[in-house]
Design a protein around this motif. Structure first.
Motif, PDB file in Angstrom:
ATOM      1  N   ARG A   1      24.267 124.257  26.858  1.00  0.00           N
ATOM      2  CA  ARG A   1      23.111 123.467  27.293  1.00  0.00           C
ATOM      3  C   ARG A   1      21.810 124.172  26.926  1.00  0.00           C
ATOM      4  NH1 ARG A   1      19.593 123.458  31.190  1.00  0.00           N
ATOM      5  NH2 ARG A   1      20.552 125.190  32.310  1.00  0.00           N
ATOM      6  N   THR A   2      21.751 125.481  27.188  1.00  0.00           N
ATOM      7  CA  THR A   2      20.546 126.240  26.860  1.00  0.00           C
ATOM      8  C   THR A   2      20.287 126.239  25.352  1.00  0.00           C
ATOM      9  OG1 THR A   2      20.873 127.665  28.781  1.00  0.00           O
ATOM     10  CG2 THR A   2      19.437 128.493  27.044  1.00  0.00           C
ATOM     11  N   SER A   3      21.352 126.368  24.570  1.00  0.00           N
ATOM     12  CA  SER A   3      21.218 126.351  23.112  1.00  0.00           C
ATOM     13  C   SER A   3      20.744 124.996  22.618  1.00  0.00           C
ATOM     14  CB  SER A   3      22.555 126.705  22.449  1.00  0.00           C
ATOM     15  OG  SER A   3      22.985 127.988  22.837  1.00  0.00           O
ATOM     16  N   GLY A   4      21.233 123.927  23.254  1.00  0.00           N
ATOM     17  CA  GLY A   4      20.791 122.595  22.867  1.00  0.00           C
ATOM     18  C   GLY A   4      19.323 122.375  23.138  1.00  0.00           C
ATOM     19  N   VAL A   5      18.862 122.831  24.296  1.00  0.00           N
ATOM     20  CA  VAL A   5      17.442 122.670  24.642  1.00  0.00           C
ATOM     21  C   VAL A   5      16.558 123.406  23.640  1.00  0.00           C
ATOM     22  CG1 VAL A   5      15.695 123.261  26.368  1.00  0.00           C
ATOM     23  CG2 VAL A   5      17.875 122.280  27.095  1.00  0.00           C
ATOM     24  N   SER A   6      16.975 124.605  23.243  1.00  0.00           N
ATOM     25  CA  SER A   6      16.153 125.388  22.320  1.00  0.00           C
ATOM     26  C   SER A   6      16.229 124.874  20.886  1.00  0.00           C
ATOM     27  CB  SER A   6      16.596 126.857  22.358  1.00  0.00           C
ATOM     28  OG  SER A   6      17.935 126.999  21.916  1.00  0.00           O
ATOM     29  N   ALA A   7      17.202 123.998  20.583  1.00  0.00           N
ATOM     30  CA  ALA A   7      17.376 123.497  19.209  1.00  0.00           C
ATOM     31  C   ALA A   7      16.407 122.377  18.857  1.00  0.00           C
ATOM     32  CB  ALA A   7      18.811 123.028  18.996  1.00  0.00           C
ATOM     33  N   GLY A   8      15.879 121.695  19.840  1.00  0.00           N
ATOM     34  CA  GLY A   8      14.963 120.593  19.543  1.00  0.00           C
ATOM     35  C   GLY A   8      14.857 119.619  20.696  1.00  0.00           C
ATOM     36  N   THR A  12      15.198 116.148  20.319  1.00  0.00           N
ATOM     37  CA  THR A  12      16.007 114.939  20.156  1.00  0.00           C
ATOM     38  C   THR A  12      17.462 115.223  20.528  1.00  0.00           C
ATOM     39  OG1 THR A  12      16.593 115.391  17.857  1.00  0.00           O
ATOM     40  CG2 THR A  12      14.508 114.221  18.268  1.00  0.00           C
ATOM     41  N   ARG A  13      18.177 114.175  20.908  1.00  0.00           N
ATOM     42  CA  ARG A  13      19.569 114.336  21.297  1.00  0.00           C
ATOM     43  C   ARG A  13      20.419 114.848  20.134  1.00  0.00           C
ATOM     44  NH1 ARG A  13      22.460 112.340  25.600  1.00  0.00           N
ATOM     45  NH2 ARG A  13      20.459 112.686  26.613  1.00  0.00           N
ATOM     46  N   ASP A  14      20.211 114.330  18.924  1.00  0.00           N
ATOM     47  CA  ASP A  14      20.985 114.789  17.770  1.00  0.00           C
ATOM     48  C   ASP A  14      20.757 116.270  17.499  1.00  0.00           C
ATOM     49  OD1 ASP A  14      22.118 112.337  17.393  1.00  0.00           O
ATOM     50  OD2 ASP A  14      20.803 111.739  15.727  1.00  0.00           O
ATOM     51  N   ALA A  15      19.500 116.702  17.582  1.00  0.00           N
ATOM     52  CA  ALA A  15      19.199 118.117  17.342  1.00  0.00           C
ATOM     53  C   ALA A  15      19.862 118.986  18.394  1.00  0.00           C
ATOM     54  CB  ALA A  15      17.687 118.338  17.343  1.00  0.00           C
ATOM     55  N   GLN A  16      19.864 118.527  19.626  1.00  0.00           N
ATOM     56  CA  GLN A  16      20.472 119.303  20.696  1.00  0.00           C
ATOM     57  C   GLN A  16      21.983 119.406  20.518  1.00  0.00           C
ATOM     58  OE1 GLN A  16      19.133 117.442  24.323  1.00  0.00           O
ATOM     59  NE2 GLN A  16      17.030 118.196  24.092  1.00  0.00           N
ATOM     60  N   VAL A  17      22.626 118.302  20.116  1.00  0.00           N
ATOM     61  CA  VAL A  17      24.073 118.327  19.895  1.00  0.00           C
ATOM     62  C   VAL A  17      24.421 119.281  18.755  1.00  0.00           C
ATOM     63  CG1 VAL A  17      26.043 116.958  19.123  1.00  0.00           C
ATOM     64  CG2 VAL A  17      24.495 116.047  20.861  1.00  0.00           C
ATOM     65  N   GLN A  18      23.639 119.232  17.671  1.00  0.00           N
ATOM     66  CA  GLN A  18      23.893 120.144  16.561  1.00  0.00           C
ATOM     67  C   GLN A  18      23.712 121.599  16.992  1.00  0.00           C
ATOM     68  OE1 GLN A  18      25.216 119.402  13.726  1.00  0.00           O
ATOM     69  NE2 GLN A  18      25.160 117.168  14.013  1.00  0.00           N
ATOM     70  N   GLY A  19      22.722 121.836  17.842  1.00  0.00           N
ATOM     71  CA  GLY A  19      22.522 123.183  18.352  1.00  0.00           C
ATOM     72  C   GLY A  19      23.689 123.645  19.193  1.00  0.00           C
ATOM     73  N   MET A  20      24.261 122.731  19.965  1.00  0.00           N
ATOM     74  CA  MET A  20      25.425 123.064  20.781  1.00  0.00           C
ATOM     75  C   MET A  20      26.636 123.391  19.919  1.00  0.00           C
ATOM     76  SD  MET A  20      25.124 120.253  23.830  1.00  0.00           S
ATOM     77  CE  MET A  20      23.615 120.115  24.802  1.00  0.00           C
ATOM     78  N   ILE A  21      26.840 122.618  18.862  1.00  0.00           N
ATOM     79  CA  ILE A  21      27.971 122.883  17.971  1.00  0.00           C
ATOM     80  C   ILE A  21      27.838 124.259  17.336  1.00  0.00           C
ATOM     81  CG2 ILE A  21      29.084 122.177  15.821  1.00  0.00           C
ATOM     82  CD1 ILE A  21      28.474 119.287  16.573  1.00  0.00           C
ATOM     83  N   ALA A  22      26.618 124.580  16.885  1.00  0.00           N
ATOM     84  CA  ALA A  22      26.394 125.894  16.271  1.00  0.00           C
ATOM     85  C   ALA A  22      26.660 127.009  17.285  1.00  0.00           C
ATOM     86  CB  ALA A  22      24.966 125.985  15.741  1.00  0.00           C
ATOM     87  N   ALA A  23      26.227 126.804  18.517  1.00  0.00           N
ATOM     88  CA  ALA A  23      26.439 127.819  19.551  1.00  0.00           C
ATOM     89  C   ALA A  23      27.917 127.982  19.872  1.00  0.00           C
ATOM     90  CB  ALA A  23      25.664 127.435  20.810  1.00  0.00           C
TER      91      ALA A  23
END
Length: 394
Positions: free
Chosen positions: A215-222, A224-235
């Motif tokens: 969740r924290t990684s998603g918030v810091s990724a951007g 938008t919802r898509d950016a947050q999901v991509q950030g979560m996958i990377a994390a």
């Protein structure tokens, strides 16, 4: 490696969390066995009615287990009870909190966990926070009533997270004899715990710890919802590869009260079995998200591990036995405080002392008056002399 679409990440994690996150793997609880401890277990809401003891044992059950200790805590308690030399000076308390099962966990609730910093209004998170509130209240109230009493905390599954979050806020100082965390969903690398019996890797992350970091990684990724999901996958894959930034991880988990003070390292023993999807969740999440396996397959694989913690902690039990033996050798604790506060019977000494002072003062006055010359026209008897009264015969 084939990855799922971003929006499917939420659905897949929802399915995983729904039946995995501490709710559906455990077995049904059984009745408490005879453990040699004289006092019967009571709910935390009734603990104030118990007499203070040398040790207060507090058990926190896992998700979906009936009120009481639950099966795993009961078995651990039985083993501890068999090794203690202070059988008549231990009181038992089970934490009265929802311990909600997660079989009906919804995607909406998962989105609350992953995409919002606000606490979910119901479900697993609310159950954990309710448990933390109750455990904090119990420890504060009983610490004030029984300041000389040591505390031993044992938490299993969801209960282990409750204990973790509570100690993160208040380490208890010298009151804490120790804590045992079995199959902890809040487990993560560098948590300041002793893991002698764990078979998981050093970089194992529990389900709660992984989701909080995602969740924290998603918030810091951007934004938008898509950016947050991509950030979560990377994390997620960074956790899988062991490439997580230690500073980012520590900050995210400290913010969510999953970290522990380093003063607790030798007194908090955590046991996580490799492959237990509750305390070692990243491999499971990665396999499911890359379509290598299904949730049902993962659940059946993990069931024997997650439900067997009472029998896989020999070194932890050795440490507990040594700690209990040291406690048994300590001097007797101070007298039990009375319900109104303070030490039982203190007012008796105050009253008695006051009475002695009055007697002494009275004797001094009589002695002084005996030594004075009688006033003209008055006899000693008229002046109240006791000795003259004693010579008068009826």
């Amino acid at each position: 490696m084939h990855l799922v679409r971003p929006l499917r990440l939420v659905r897949v994690l929802g399915a995983v969390t729904a039946a995995v996150l501490l709710g559906t793997i455990g077995l049904a609880p059984r009745a408490n066995a005879d453990d040699g401890w004289a006092q019967e277990p009571v709910a935390s809401s009734e603990a104030s009615g118990q007499a203070c003891a040398r040790l207060m044992f507090v058990g926190v059950r896992g998700s979906g287990e009936d009120p009481g200790y639950g099966r795993t805590i009961t078995e651990i308690r039985d083993r501890i009870g068999a090794m203690t030399d202070i059988e008549d000076d231990v009181r038992q308390v089970w934490l009265d909190y929802p311990a909600v099962a997660l079989s009906d966990f919804t995607t909406d609730q998962l989105e609350d966990l992953l995409f919002s910093s606000d606490d979910a209004s119901e479900g697993y998170r609310a159950s954990v926070l309710s448990g933390v509130d109750e455990l904090q209240r119990l420890l504060a109230d009983e610490g004030g009533r029984c300041p000389s009493e040591k505390v031993l905390l044992v938490g299993y599954s969801q209960g282990a997270e409750v204990v973790t979050r509570t100690l993160s806020v208040d380490p208890l100082g010298d009151r804490l004899l120790g804590a045992v965390l079995a199959g902890n969903p809040a487990h993560f690398e560098g948590q300041h715990v002793t893991e002698d019996d764990s078979t998981s890797s050093e970089s194992a992350y529990g389900m709660t710890a992984a989701l909080e970091y995602l969740r924290t990684s998603g918030v810091s990724a951007g934004s938008t919802r898509d950016a947050q999901v991509q950030g979560m996958i990377a994390a997620l894959f960074a956790m899988y590869d062991g490439d997580v930034d230690a500073t980012d991880m520590a900050g995210a988990l400290a913010e969510n009260h999953l970290d522990l003070d380093d003063s607790l390292t030798s007194r908090v023993h955590s046991v996580c079995m490799a492959g237990d999807m509750i305390c070692d969740a990243v491999p499971t999440l990665t396999r499911i998200l890359s379509s290598q396996t299904t949730f049902d397959q993962e659940r059946e694989r993990a069931r024997p591990l997650h439900s067997n913690y009472s029998s896989v902690m020999p070194l932890t039990m050795n440490w507990l036995e040594a700690a209990l033996k040291r406690l048994a050798l300590e001097p007797e604790p101070s007298p039990t405080p009375s319900p109104g506060g303070g030490t039982t019977g203190w007012w008796i000494w105050v009253v008695a002392g006051g009475g002695v002072l009055l007697v002494v003062a009275g004797a001094a006055i009589v002695s002084h008056r005996r030594g004075r010359p009688a006033k003209p026209g008055k006899t000693a008897v008229d002046d109240g002399d006791a000795s003259a009264s004693e010579t008068h015969q009826p």
